[in-house]
Design a protein around this motif. Structure first.
Motif, PDB file in Angstrom:
ATOM      1  N   ASN A 229       3.563  10.664  22.578  1.00 31.55           N
ATOM      2  CA  ASN A 229       2.554  10.415  21.540  1.00 31.55           C
ATOM      3  C   ASN A 229       1.422   9.539  22.061  1.00 31.55           C
ATOM      4  O   ASN A 229       0.253   9.751  21.721  1.00 31.55           O
ATOM      5  CB  ASN A 229       3.204   9.755  20.321  1.00 31.55           C
ATOM      6  CG  ASN A 229       4.074  10.713  19.532  1.00 31.55           C
ATOM      7  OD1 ASN A 229       3.839  11.926  19.549  1.00 31.55           O
ATOM      8  ND2 ASN A 229       5.087  10.205  18.858  1.00 31.55           N
ATOM      9  N   PHE A 233      -2.479  10.510  22.167  1.00 32.51           N
ATOM     10  CA  PHE A 233      -3.483   9.706  21.491  1.00 32.51           C
ATOM     11  C   PHE A 233      -4.594   9.287  22.457  1.00 32.51           C
ATOM     12  O   PHE A 233      -5.785   9.364  22.121  1.00 32.51           O
ATOM     13  CB  PHE A 233      -2.825   8.468  20.877  1.00 32.51           C
ATOM     14  CG  PHE A 233      -3.759   7.631  20.045  1.00 32.51           C
ATOM     15  CD1 PHE A 233      -4.080   8.005  18.753  1.00 32.51           C
ATOM     16  CD2 PHE A 233      -4.317   6.465  20.562  1.00 32.51           C
ATOM     17  CE1 PHE A 233      -4.948   7.238  17.981  1.00 32.51           C
ATOM     18  CE2 PHE A 233      -5.181   5.695  19.799  1.00 32.51           C
ATOM     19  CZ  PHE A 233      -5.490   6.080  18.496  1.00 32.51           C
ATOM     20  N   LYS A 237      -8.525  10.316  22.107  1.00 34.54           N
ATOM     21  CA  LYS A 237      -9.569   9.297  21.952  1.00 34.54           C
ATOM     22  C   LYS A 237     -10.521   9.292  23.145  1.00 34.54           C
ATOM     23  O   LYS A 237     -11.734   9.056  22.989  1.00 34.54           O
ATOM     24  CB  LYS A 237      -8.931   7.913  21.786  1.00 34.54           C
ATOM     25  CG  LYS A 237      -8.201   7.719  20.464  1.00 34.54           C
ATOM     26  CD  LYS A 237      -9.145   7.859  19.286  1.00 34.54           C
ATOM     27  CE  LYS A 237      -8.435   7.657  17.961  1.00 34.54           C
ATOM     28  NZ  LYS A 237      -9.345   7.814  16.794  1.00 34.54           N
TER      29      LYS A 237
END
Length: 399
Positions: A229, A233, A237
């Motif tokens: 995860n 992420f 981003k």
């Protein structure tokens, strides 16, 4: 020694230090994860053409076209539930006029994943398929869990993928030759009748490894996006993502008295009118009184990135918005699209059939790297000196 010579000497020492560190990382990560990488690469090959292979053998997915409307989502649910009583229905997939309706059942614990195929005109059960058994289920378990318990196997494959990413990078550092004289043989095989197996094995590892490195890096990177995860992420981003990267289903407005009719049954005709060229529609039955109906509209065969995800109040069919990247594809920005493409890139389907062929061959060749890397390491243990035609110390040790 003058200043220029000192600078060159310092640079040479720095390069040697970087290569020495890269060599140690490459060696120990290769020895610790080589078998796992081999299994994941081989099973990855087998998975690539799953849909094409299944289309040849699964004849129950097609039906004779009739001049009558499809059964409704409620009728499909009732018919499928009779085949698997007591099991939790996940959704119903409606395709073209000659395709069966696939009603999927899924439960997390204990794991249950089956599909009931129905005649879209009569609701007759054509076949019940268990997605957790058979050849491709075996392949997927090997790729994701090494055929071990999921809690253990998933950790091993996840961290092996992350280490493999480091191996690809250190492998490229080691591949770069220390002098110009040896650069040619890092791009192609230069074998003589007298060339020994160690030299050939070294070339197979370095030359093949260099050409396959870009694909190996893609496999590893996209694998890490799916495995971690935090990696997912950061990748999202870093590419400018601002929306919620997870899948979010908005809530319906709960009515004090539910309507007598089934609003969900009116949804499919609306969608078919809005998307006349869609490949299929997957309608998901609300999991609770507060949940909405969510629909996946597949536009292109074999890929998932450009699916339109749309959400509807289960009582009024009012369309609801989601803060997630999983909305309509036209509303997705670059970062959203890149993350949504991750699986299609991983398996090569992003490039259609040619992309899948490339992914198959690249995965097969990637599986050879742990083997040739291990043979290099084993050969050095057995014999310190290299053959006469391989006096240069190899830069790559193991993958």
């Amino acid at each position: 020694m003058n200043e220029t010579q000192k600078v060159h000497t310092q640079k040479a020492k720095k390069k040697k230090s970087i290569k020495d560190k890269a060599r140690k990382i490459h060696l120990w990560t290769g020895l610790s994860t080589g078998l796992i990488v081999f299994i994941m690469a081989i099973t990855g090959c087998c998975w690539v053409f799953k849909d094409e292979i299944k289309s040849f053998s699964h004849h129950y997915t097609t039906v004779k076209v009739q001049n009558k409307p499809f059964i409704t989502a409620t009728q499909a649910k009732v018919a499928a539930q009779k085949a698997l009583p007591g099991k939790k229905i996940h959704g119903a997939v409606y395709g073209n006029k000659d395709q069966a309706i696939e009603v999927t059942f899924y439960e997390e614990k204990p794991k249950f994943y089956q599909s009931v195929f129905l005649n879209p005109y009569t609701g007759k059960v054509l076949h019940v398929e268990d997605h957790l058994s058979g050849f491709f289920a075996f392949v997927l378990r090997g790729h994701m869990y090494l055929w071990l318990p999921e809690a253990i196997g998933s950790r091993l494959t996840s961290y092996a993928t992350l280490l493999f990413l480091a191996m690809v990078i250190t492998g490229l550092i080691l591949w770069y030759p220390r002098n110009k004289k040896n650069r040619k043989q890092r791009f192609r095989f230069i074998w003589k009748p007298t060339t020994g197996w160690k030299r050939k094995n070294f070339d197979l590892h370095t030359v093949v490894g260099f050409y396959i490195s870009i694909f190996a890096f893609i496999f590893a990177f996209t694998g890490c996006v799916m495995a971690f995860n935090w990696f997912y992420f950061i990748a999202f981003k870093a590419t400018g993502g601002t929306k919620a990267p997870q899948f979010i289903i908005p809530n319906s407005t709960v009515l004090k008295q539910a309507p007598k009719a089934q609003p969900m049954d009116e949804l499919l005709p609306r969608l078919q009118a809005s998307y006349p060229n869609a490949e299929r529609f997957e309608l998901h039955y609300p999991a609770a009184d507060t949940a909405s109906i969510y629909v996946e509209i597949f536009k292109t065969t074999g890929v998932y990135y450009n699916i339109d995800y749309r959400f509807y109040d289960q009582y009024t069919l009012k369309e609801l918005s989601t803060p997630s990247i999983y909305g309509t594809y036209k509303d997705a920005v670059f970062a959203d699209k890149l993350i949504r493409m991750n699986y299609d890139i991983h398996v090569g389907s992003i490039g259609g059939l040619p992309g899948k062929i490339i992914a198959f061959l690249a995965s097969l060749v990637t599986a050879s790297l742990p083997v040739t890397g291990f043979l290099m390491w084993w050969g050095r243990r057995k014999k310190k000196a290299l053959p006469k035609d391989a006096q240069e110390k190899p830069d790559v040790v193991a993958v």
